[in-house]
Write a protein that holds these residues in place. Structure first.
Motif, PDB file in Angstrom:
ATOM      1  N   GLU A 177       0.810  -1.227   0.000  1.00 35.24           N
ATOM      2  CA  GLU A 177       0.000   0.000   0.000  1.00 35.24           C
ATOM      3  C   GLU A 177       0.840   1.271   0.000  1.00 35.24           C
ATOM      4  O   GLU A 177       0.310   2.367  -0.254  1.00 35.24           O
ATOM      5  CB  GLU A 177      -0.953   0.015   1.194  1.00 35.24           C
ATOM      6  N   ASN A 178       2.129   1.151   0.260  1.00 37.49           N
ATOM      7  CA  ASN A 178       3.001   2.337   0.294  1.00 37.49           C
ATOM      8  C   ASN A 178       3.993   2.389  -0.862  1.00 37.49           C
ATOM      9  O   ASN A 178       4.897   3.224  -0.867  1.00 37.49           O
ATOM     10  CB  ASN A 178       3.773   2.367   1.619  1.00 37.49           C
ATOM     11  N   LEU A 179       3.824   1.505  -1.843  1.00 37.71           N
ATOM     12  CA  LEU A 179       4.785   1.466  -2.950  1.00 37.71           C
ATOM     13  C   LEU A 179       4.609   2.622  -3.927  1.00 37.71           C
ATOM     14  O   LEU A 179       5.584   3.141  -4.467  1.00 37.71           O
ATOM     15  CB  LEU A 179       4.640   0.142  -3.720  1.00 37.71           C
ATOM     16  N   TYR A 180       3.354   3.025  -4.183  1.00 42.70           N
ATOM     17  CA  TYR A 180       3.104   4.084  -5.178  1.00 42.70           C
ATOM     18  C   TYR A 180       2.010   4.998  -4.633  1.00 42.70           C
ATOM     19  O   TYR A 180       0.861   4.958  -5.072  1.00 42.70           O
ATOM     20  CB  TYR A 180       2.692   3.448  -6.509  1.00 42.70           C
ATOM     21  N   PRO A 181       2.370   5.829  -3.678  1.00 46.13           N
ATOM     22  CA  PRO A 181       1.349   6.631  -2.977  1.00 46.13           C
ATOM     23  C   PRO A 181       0.781   7.770  -3.803  1.00 46.13           C
ATOM     24  O   PRO A 181      -0.337   8.238  -3.537  1.00 46.13           O
ATOM     25  CB  PRO A 181       2.105   7.162  -1.760  1.00 46.13           C
ATOM     26  N   ALA A 182       1.515   8.254  -4.793  1.00 42.09           N
ATOM     27  CA  ALA A 182       1.024   9.400  -5.576  1.00 42.09           C
ATOM     28  C   ALA A 182       1.629   9.354  -6.969  1.00 42.09           C
ATOM     29  O   ALA A 182       2.739   8.880  -7.176  1.00 42.09           O
ATOM     30  CB  ALA A 182       1.408  10.711  -4.893  1.00 42.09           C
TER      31      ALA A 182
END
Length: 372
Positions: free
Chosen positions: A336-341
């Motif tokens: 869930e934190n690999l591609y935050p934006a």
């Protein structure tokens, strides 16, 4: 009782193996091959060899079935307990690399067709050739195999025993110029005993036990975990790690993908090789069809400037997920934190969901390519 069946029974008695009727039937077929080879004796040279070749060669065996059903274990037992000296146990990929090299050397002599002398040279060394994980991923191997194996089995009387994840009729399925490969399938079907070893039990899952599949942060500990998974899944000895076979996957259109570690349906790739280079869905589909387990190392946190890499990663995970490929990874963060934006961050949420599901026991229990 043959030496192989005695060893097999001992493993069951000690609790190392479970009772399995299909596995037992496969062991009995291999034991029969073993008995016939041993009756012919150890000497495979000179007059005795010529006498043996006049009779029907010993019929080999083709064991096929899903991952973790014990095919490699049975092959190991067969080879270890086979009491002849002219035998060889080799991974199929390594054997084909050797064959291509031998053919190149023969062509340098400019004496004509290189296949018969290569087959004769191999037959001079062995009476029984045992392969693990027969798979055909490229047209070059497909073109050679039909003629080479006919020369080995029919002309030279070599007994072939092999394992595969696929039945013979599915080998090189949908491959380029497959019609030239069909005689090889006919040869396998007529000269080898076809033994299905397929069922609901994936014994290889026992080997990875409760090991996690997603390891973060990137570092020595995460690397050690996926390294351990590789050795458990392939039965390769950790002390021989420097000699793990590499591979080359045919992507079509005269394109190849180098696989840094490729053994028994398990492949190891870096994130950079898979997602930093220009690749499309067909590339990832080729990987997903060829390997039941993929290990990806070095998955970074991707910012907006890595939108192309993120898009490729989404396509890659889709291909692996839809083909029920087992995934092990070292990553800089949880899914869930690999591609935050960035562009496509909303769509990436589906990938996060799939990555989570791929860590579940239910997903790991599915067979390769099996519908969910």
């Amino acid at each position: 009782m043959s030496a192989m069946l005695e060893r097999y029974q001992a493993l069951i008695a000690s609790g190392e193996l479970r009772r399995d009727p299909q596995q037992r039937a496969a062991a009995e077929v291999l034991a029969g091959v073993q008995d016939q080879l041993e009756k012919n004796g150890n000497n495979h040279n000179g007059f005795l060899k010529r006498l043996i070749k006049k009779s029907e060669p010993v019929r080999g065996a083709y064991l096929w079935g899903g991952v973790g059903r014990g095919k490699s274990m049975l092959m190991d037992l067969f080879h270890e307990t086979l009491e002849i000296t002219a035998k060889r146990r080799v991974h199929f990929h390594a054997f084909m690399i050797e064959v291509h090299q031998r053919i190149r050397e023969e062509r340098k002599k400019e004496l004509g067709d290189p296949i018969p002398p290569v087959a004769a040279a191999l037959a001079a060394e062995i009476r029984c050739l045992a392969f693990d994980e027969m798979v055909v991923n490229n047209s070059a191997d497909a073109m050679i195999m039909s003629r080479l194996f006919r020369a080995l089995i029919v002309d030279q009387g070599v007994t072939v025993v092999t394992t595969s994840n696929r039945p013979p009729h599915d080998l090189y399925k949908d491959g380029l110029n497959r019609e030239h490969f069909l005689p090889f399938i006919d040869l396998i079907s007529s000269r080898l005993e076809i033994v299905e070893l397929n069922g609901p039990t994936d014994y290889r899952l026992d080997r990875i036990g409760d090991m996690a599949t997603w390891h973060t942060p990137i570092g020595p500990q995460a690397t050690a975990q996926v390294r351990e998974a590789f050795f458990r899944l392939t039965d390769f000895k950790p002390e021989d790690a420097a000699n793990v076979p590499t591979g080359e996957l045919d992507l079509g259109g005269n394109r190849k993908l180098f696989v840094p570690k490729s053994l028994k349906g398990v492949a190891v790739f870096s994130f950079k090789r898979l997602c930093a280079e220009a690749r499309g869905a067909s590339d990832y589909l080729a990987i997903a069809r060829a390997y039941h387990t993929v290990i990806i190392v070095g998955i970074p946190i991707m910012g907006p400037d890595m939108r192309n890499e993120a898009a490729r990663f989404v396509t890659l995970i889709d291909a692996l997920y839809e083909n029920r490929v087992k995934l092990f990874a070292t990553a800089a963060a949880e899914p869930e934190n690999l591609y935050p934006a960035g562009d496509g961050a909303f769509e990436f949420e589906r990938t996060v969901s799939r990555l989570k599901e791929m860590q579940s026991d239910e997903y790991l229990a599915l067979g390769h390519g099996e519908p969910g």
